[in-house]
Structure formats: structure tokens, C-alpha cells
Design a protein around this motif. Structure first.
Motif, PDB file in Angstrom:
ATOM      1  N   GLU A 107       0.826  -1.210   0.000  1.00 38.89           N
ATOM      2  CA  GLU A 107       0.000   0.000   0.000  1.00 38.89           C
ATOM      3  C   GLU A 107       0.863   1.264   0.000  1.00 38.89           C
ATOM      4  OE1 GLU A 107      -3.586   2.034   2.653  1.00 38.89           O
ATOM      5  OE2 GLU A 107      -2.616   0.169   3.306  1.00 38.89           O
ATOM      6  N   LYS A 108       1.905   1.299   0.817  1.00 45.86           N
ATOM      7  CA  LYS A 108       2.758   2.482   0.897  1.00 45.86           C
ATOM      8  C   LYS A 108       3.492   2.708  -0.417  1.00 45.86           C
ATOM      9  CE  LYS A 108       3.546   2.188   5.883  1.00 45.86           C
ATOM     10  NZ  LYS A 108       4.573   2.060   6.947  1.00 45.86           N
ATOM     11  N   GLU A 109       4.047   1.634  -0.977  1.00 46.22           N
ATOM     12  CA  GLU A 109       4.776   1.774  -2.241  1.00 46.22           C
ATOM     13  C   GLU A 109       3.865   2.246  -3.367  1.00 46.22           C
ATOM     14  OE1 GLU A 109       4.942  -0.680  -0.204  1.00 46.22           O
ATOM     15  OE2 GLU A 109       7.055  -1.011   0.335  1.00 46.22           O
ATOM     16  N   LEU A 110       2.636   1.702  -3.410  1.00 44.96           N
ATOM     17  CA  LEU A 110       1.693   2.113  -4.452  1.00 44.96           C
ATOM     18  C   LEU A 110       1.310   3.582  -4.291  1.00 44.96           C
ATOM     19  CD1 LEU A 110      -0.631  -1.030  -4.576  1.00 44.96           C
ATOM     20  CD2 LEU A 110       1.020  -0.310  -6.305  1.00 44.96           C
ATOM     21  N   ALA A 111       1.194   4.040  -3.039  1.00 47.05           N
ATOM     22  CA  ALA A 111       0.862   5.448  -2.809  1.00 47.05           C
ATOM     23  C   ALA A 111       1.987   6.359  -3.288  1.00 47.05           C
ATOM     24  CB  ALA A 111       0.578   5.668  -1.329  1.00 47.05           C
ATOM     25  N   VAL A 112       3.250   5.953  -3.026  1.00 49.27           N
ATOM     26  CA  VAL A 112       4.390   6.746  -3.474  1.00 49.27           C
ATOM     27  C   VAL A 112       4.444   6.808  -4.998  1.00 49.27           C
ATOM     28  CG1 VAL A 112       6.912   6.855  -3.539  1.00 49.27           C
ATOM     29  CG2 VAL A 112       5.746   6.304  -1.403  1.00 49.27           C
ATOM     30  N   LEU A 113       4.248   5.638  -5.651  1.00 47.68           N
ATOM     31  CA  LEU A 113       4.263   5.610  -7.117  1.00 47.68           C
ATOM     32  C   LEU A 113       3.153   6.465  -7.702  1.00 47.68           C
ATOM     33  CD1 LEU A 113       5.032   1.842  -7.810  1.00 47.68           C
ATOM     34  CD2 LEU A 113       6.555   3.774  -8.145  1.00 47.68           C
ATOM     35  N   LYS A 114       1.971   6.408  -7.089  1.00 54.58           N
ATOM     36  CA  LYS A 114       0.864   7.225  -7.584  1.00 54.58           C
ATOM     37  C   LYS A 114       1.201   8.708  -7.480  1.00 54.58           C
ATOM     38  CE  LYS A 114      -4.089   8.039  -7.054  1.00 54.58           C
ATOM     39  NZ  LYS A 114      -3.954   9.507  -7.060  1.00 54.58           N
ATOM     40  N   GLY A 115       1.843   9.103  -6.362  1.00 50.12           N
ATOM     41  CA  GLY A 115       2.234  10.492  -6.214  1.00 50.12           C
ATOM     42  C   GLY A 115       3.248  10.918  -7.249  1.00 50.12           C
ATOM     43  N   ARG A 116       4.210  10.031  -7.539  1.00 54.48           N
ATOM     44  CA  ARG A 116       5.211  10.361  -8.548  1.00 54.48           C
ATOM     45  C   ARG A 116       4.585  10.482  -9.928  1.00 54.48           C
ATOM     46  NH1 ARG A 116      10.364   6.475  -6.852  1.00 54.48           N
ATOM     47  NH2 ARG A 116      10.837   7.538  -4.879  1.00 54.48           N
ATOM     48  N   VAL A 117       3.688   9.566 -10.257  1.00 60.45           N
ATOM     49  CA  VAL A 117       3.029   9.624 -11.568  1.00 60.45           C
ATOM     50  C   VAL A 117       2.218  10.905 -11.703  1.00 60.45           C
ATOM     51  CG1 VAL A 117       1.262   8.540 -13.005  1.00 60.45           C
ATOM     52  CG2 VAL A 117       2.991   7.128 -11.886  1.00 60.45           C
ATOM     53  N   ASP A 118       1.493  11.268 -10.629  1.00 59.22           N
ATOM     54  CA  ASP A 118       0.711  12.511 -10.679  1.00 59.22           C
ATOM     55  C   ASP A 118       1.628  13.723 -10.866  1.00 59.22           C
ATOM     56  OD1 ASP A 118      -1.552  11.012 -10.315  1.00 59.22           O
ATOM     57  OD2 ASP A 118      -1.704  11.399  -8.157  1.00 59.22           O
ATOM     58  N   GLY A 119       2.793  13.695 -10.156  1.00 64.74           N
ATOM     59  CA  GLY A 119       3.738  14.794 -10.306  1.00 64.74           C
ATOM     60  C   GLY A 119       4.307  14.888 -11.701  1.00 64.74           C
ATOM     61  N   LEU A 120       4.654  13.729 -12.292  1.00 61.09           N
ATOM     62  CA  LEU A 120       5.179  13.721 -13.656  1.00 61.09           C
ATOM     63  C   LEU A 120       4.141  14.199 -14.653  1.00 61.09           C
ATOM     64  CD1 LEU A 120       7.195  10.364 -13.665  1.00 61.09           C
ATOM     65  CD2 LEU A 120       8.119  12.672 -13.716  1.00 61.09           C
ATOM     66  N   GLN A 121       2.895  13.788 -14.463  1.00 58.19           N
ATOM     67  CA  GLN A 121       1.844  14.246 -15.368  1.00 58.19           C
ATOM     68  C   GLN A 121       1.675  15.754 -15.290  1.00 58.19           C
ATOM     69  OE1 GLN A 121      -1.533  11.881 -14.161  1.00 58.19           O
ATOM     70  NE2 GLN A 121      -1.075  10.258 -15.640  1.00 58.19           N
ATOM     71  N   ALA A 122       1.788  16.304 -14.074  1.00 61.58           N
ATOM     72  CA  ALA A 122       1.666  17.753 -13.931  1.00 61.58           C
ATOM     73  C   ALA A 122       2.816  18.477 -14.616  1.00 61.58           C
ATOM     74  CB  ALA A 122       1.617  18.113 -12.445  1.00 61.58           C
ATOM     75  N   LYS A 123       4.065  17.946 -14.465  1.00 57.81           N
ATOM     76  CA  LYS A 123       5.216  18.575 -15.105  1.00 57.81           C
ATOM     77  C   LYS A 123       5.109  18.489 -16.623  1.00 57.81           C
ATOM     78  CE  LYS A 123       8.488  17.880 -11.323  1.00 57.81           C
ATOM     79  NZ  LYS A 123       9.768  17.232 -10.894  1.00 57.81           N
ATOM     80  N   VAL A 124       4.668  17.336 -17.128  1.00 56.85           N
ATOM     81  CA  VAL A 124       4.500  17.195 -18.574  1.00 56.85           C
ATOM     82  C   VAL A 124       3.481  18.195 -19.084  1.00 56.85           C
ATOM     83  CG1 VAL A 124       3.659  15.658 -20.383  1.00 56.85           C
ATOM     84  CG2 VAL A 124       5.244  14.795 -18.670  1.00 56.85           C
TER      85      VAL A 124
END
Length: 487
Positions: free
Chosen positions: A119-136
Motif C-alpha cells: 500500500e505504501k509503495e503504491l501510494a508513493v508511485l501514484k504520487g510520482r506519476v501525478d507529479g510527472l503528469q503535472a510537469k508534462v
């Protein structure tokens, strides 16, 4: 759609249930419990090939195969048949669905367990993906073109050179290059480079090839001009073509060397053959074929200055270069030939020359005490006055990750030749002087030492020192501090 509703409404997934309601007798009030129990007690099959009566041409073949291979919830009869054309009662269908739902429940529970464990790892990955999408999204909104990239390099130099020390000719100069690279097919390149600087009257850019540096443009004179304008595109799988209104030889022919080309004196940037390899620019065309480390290049480049300089004749001066190279994992070599309709040494504008170069390099696979080694030899036959031939050579060494990872140390030595008789006596007073080996049988030697400090990924500071032994004139000593900004 969830598995159960999809199974109940999709005809392809109900291949095993299709005959159920259509062919069952309406008056069948009693279930065939013996048949249900018999079906439910059979071992689940593991492959659709176990059914002798199910053919690949059947309309339900793929649906049945998916249920067997993905969920393992389909059983057959003892005789190895599926009997897909036989009608099923609702009780038989319920037994089949129950078996499939049990399997789906097992899979779902396993997924839930894995999701809870990570659960923790999936939450971190989701946050990173959301951040990358925002930067893109920000980059896409701010970029001026989806097909064009702007890059630049600004070089600042403080240094001097002379016959007795650095103070004879102190200079502070700059060079700025802005390159606009556009690709229309992701495989081609349209390059436009704007350039400006003030090396023209400096000690490092006064036309003396022994003192010129590779990153200074002599003709800029604080004015912005087009330094490159060419287009490269593939022809087939291994062939690349280049055409341009302002293209240089090294845009088409890759010089084989591991020695950095933008650290110190210009005389060390031609793989030891400063006539075969030269910086002639103008309208040109070229082809390069590459495959499995081998490359063969052919380049034609006219002289950009010929059209505006009446002393060079009708403006049809050109060079024609052919080169064959091989580049392995950490070594390479080349042989090249250049015919010049003008003198590449720029002393005799009306002279033609034939020029040959042999060069190679080796570099370690990992940084350590062993340096990369680059060496080359050049020979020229100049059809003019008392100079029949000229020789040049160089050896360059480079150590990576010196003192600090990312920094490098380098040194080079080579023959820069002798001045042609009757020209001038000292380096500082020379203009349009020729530096070649073989003019009167004496050799001149040049040495340089530099250290490249990579302050950041985009800022580098490079102190460099050099010494030139002159035949028939005072020796020259000098140094510079170069700061490079890349963006």
C-alpha cells in the motif's frame, strides 16, 4: 465491466452456456441432479486441446480457451469431450458459474492481499506519476514547438600569450552559439545555428593557426550571423544524407578521436591532420553509410568566403572528402582523403592540395589510471612554390573522473610545423602565417595541458596552459581560463 455481468451478457463468453434455455424443455421441472453432480465432480482441464470435440473453427473457441487458461473453471466428460452442443439445465449452469466465481474470488483476494502489502509503495508511485503528469502538462503548455528544440552555449575566456609570458597579449573574449534543431519525422534534423563573439582581433583568434582556439569564431566581430544551416535525413535503414546552405565538413564526416575538441588550442582538434580535416564551411552535400560500427562518408563543401572575396578567384573553391571508419566498444580508427581546390592552410588561396589522414583512438571501459589515447598523422601535397609536401601529427591523452567524479584532465603534443620562408619572425607579429612540418626540414612542437572542472551539469570551468617551440623565432607560452555555460 465486472467479470460476472460480462460473462452473463457476452455471447462469446457464454459459448459453453449458449444451448441452455433455447433447447431445454419448458416442462422440465425436475433437475438432472445426477448430471450436475457428475459435472461438478470432474477435474478441471488445463488446456482446450484436451477436448476432442472443440475445434479452432468454433465460434466459442476463444471464449472457452480464456476460461480454461485464465480461470481454470471448466470441466469435461470422462471421454475427453466437452459436448458443447448439448443443452444444459439451469442447475448445471449454476454449478459451472459457481466454479468460475470461486476462482475469481481467489484471484480478487490475492490482489487485495498484494495491494494491502504494498500500500505504501503504491501510494508513493501514484504520487510520482501525478507529479510527472503535472510537469508534462506544464512543459507542453510552455513549449513553443513540439518539433523544435533550442539549445545554447556561451563561452567566456580570459587569457594571454606571448614570447616571454602571459602578459604580452592579455585578452578577454566571448563566443555565443544558439542552435535550433527541428525534426519533422523524428528521424531527420534541420539545424539552424546563430553565433556571435569577439575573437577576431584577439591573440587566440588572429588567424594564426598555432594560437587559435576551437571555440572562438574569428569572423564574428560582435555581430550575429548564421553559422549553420543544413538538413539531414535518412535514406533507407543505414544511409543518411546531408544538404545545406551553410554546412561544415564535420557536420557530415565524424572525425575519429577521443580527445575533446573544445578544450584548448585548435591545432589539436583535427586528429593530427589539420589539412585533411578542416573547418571549411559553405554550401555542401554529403552521404554517410553506417552499419555495425563501420561508416563510410563522402562530403562536398564549397568555401563560404570564396564568393565574397575576389582574391580567391571565381568563388568556386571547394573540398571533397572521403572517409572510412570503424568504431568498436572502446576503440576506433579511420583513413581519410581530402582534395582541396584551395590551400587548407590558408596561405596560398589559389593552390590546390591532396591530403591524407590516418588516425585512431582507444579509451578504457571504466575511468581509472589508464587514459584514453588519441593519435593521428596527416600528409599534404600542396601545389605551390617551394612547398611540395607538409606533415602533421598529434597525440592526446585524457583521464576521466580526476580528483572529483565528472572532472577530466588532458594533455596533448604534436607538430605544428614551421613558418613558410619570408613570412614573419615571431608568433605575436605574424598574420596569415603557415604552420606546417617539412617546409625547411625542421619541426615545431606544441604542448597543452588542461583540467576541466564540471561545476554543475551546465557550467564548466577549464584552466589551460600551452607552450609552442618555434623554429627561427622565439618560443610562445600562454594560458587561459575558460568558463562554459550550456543550456
Amino acid at each position: 465491466m465486472p467479470f460476472l455481468p460480462r460473462l452473463l451478457v457476452t455471447p462469446a463468453a457464454l459459448g459453453l452456456l449458449a444451448p441452455l434455455a433455447a433447447t431445454a424443455p419448458a416442462h422440465a421441472a425436475e433437475p438432472n441432479l445426477e448430471g450436475v453432480n457428475h459435472y461438478a465432480s470432474q477435474e478441471q482441464v488445463t488446456g482446450i486441446s484436451q477436448f476432442s470435440d472443440v475445434q479452432p473453427t468454433s465460434w466459442a473457441y476463444q471464449a472457452l480457451s480464456n476460461l480454461i487458461e485464465r480461470y481454470g473453471c471448466v470441466a469435461g466428460y470422462p471421454d475427453g469431450t466437452y459436448k458443447g452442443q448439448r443443452a444444459m439445465t439451469r442447475f448445471e449452469a449454476a454449478a459451472l458459474l459457481n466454479a468460475c466465481l470461486d476462482r475469481v474470488t481467489e484471484v480478487t483476494d490475492e490482489l487485495k492481499r498484494l495491494m494491502a502489502e504494498f500500500e505504501k509503495e503504491l501510494a508513493v508511485l501514484k504520487g510520482r506519476v501525478d507529479g510527472l503528469q503535472a510537469k508534462v502538462g506544464e512543459l507542453e503548455a510552455s513549449e513553443f514547438s513540439t518539433t523544435t528544440k533550442l539549445s545554447g552555449q556561451a563561452t567566456l575566456v580570459l587569457g594571454g600569450a606571448g614570447n616571454t609570458g602571459f602578459g604580452d597579449n592579455l585578452t578577454a573574449n566571448y563566443d555565443l552559439q544558439l542552435s535550433v534543431d527541428t525534426s519533422f519525422t523524428r528521424k531527420d534534423l534541420l539545424r539552424t545555428t546563430l553565433r556571435a563573439g569577439n575573437f577576431g582581433n584577439a591573440v587566440f583568434g588572429n588567424g594564426n593557426t598555432a594560437l587559435g582556439i576551437s571555440y572562438g569564431e574569428e569572423d564574428s566581430a560582435n555581430s550575429v550571423f548564421i553559422d549553420r544551416l543544413f538538413y539531414q535525413f535518412p535514406i533507407g535503414e543505414n544511409l543518411t544524407a546531408t544538404v545545406g546552405a551553410n554546412v561544415a565538413q564535420d557536420d557530415i564526416v565524424l572525425w575519429p578521436t577521443a580527445y575533446p575538441v573544445d578544450m584548448g588550442l585548435d591545432i589539436f582538434n583535427y586528429a593530427g591532420a589539420q589539412a585533411t580535416y578542416n573547418k571549411n564551411q559553405g554550401a555542401g552535400v554529403g552521404l554517410q553509410w553506417q552499419k555495425q560500427g563501420w561508416a563510410f562518408s563522402l562530403a562536398y563543401v564549397s568555401d563560404l568566403g570564396a564568393a565574397s572575396d575576389s582574391t580567391l578567384g571565381a568563388g568556386d573553391d571547394f573540398i571533397l572528402t572521403a572517409q572510412g571508419t570503424y568504431s568498436g566498444e572502446n576503440w576506433g580508427g579511420a583513413i581519410a582523403y581530402t582534395y582541396a581546390d584551395w590551400d587548407p592552410f590558408e596561405l596560398f588561396p589559389t593552390a590546390a592540395s591532396n591530403n591524407v589522414a590516418v588516425s585512431g583512438y582507444w579509451q578504457p571501459l571504466q575511468a581509472g589510471w589508464a587514459p584514453s589515447i588519441s593519435a593521428g598523422l596527416g600528409w599534404s601535397d600542396i601545389d605551390r612554390r617551394n612547398i611540395d609536401e607538409a606533415w602533421s601529427w598529434m597525440v592526446g591523452l585524457t583521464w576521466e573522473d580526476v580528483f572529483i567524479k565528472g572532472n577530466s584532465l588532458g594533455m596533448a603534443l604534436g607538430s605544428v610545423g614551421v613558418q613558410e620562408r619570408g613570412k614573419c619572425g615571431t608568433v605575436g607579429a605574424c598574420s596569415n602565417s603557415l604552420w606546417i612540418d617539412g617546409g625547411d626540414g625542421n619541426d615545431n612542437l606544441a604542448y597543452e595541458l588542461w583540467y576541466n572542472w564540471q561545476v554543475t551539469d551546465t557550467i564548466a570551468v577549464t584552466p589551460a596552459f600551452f607552450y609552442i617551440e618555434n623554429t627561427g623565432a622565439d618560443d610562445t607560452v600562454g594560458g587561459m581560463l575558460k568558463t562554459t555555460f550550456s543550456f
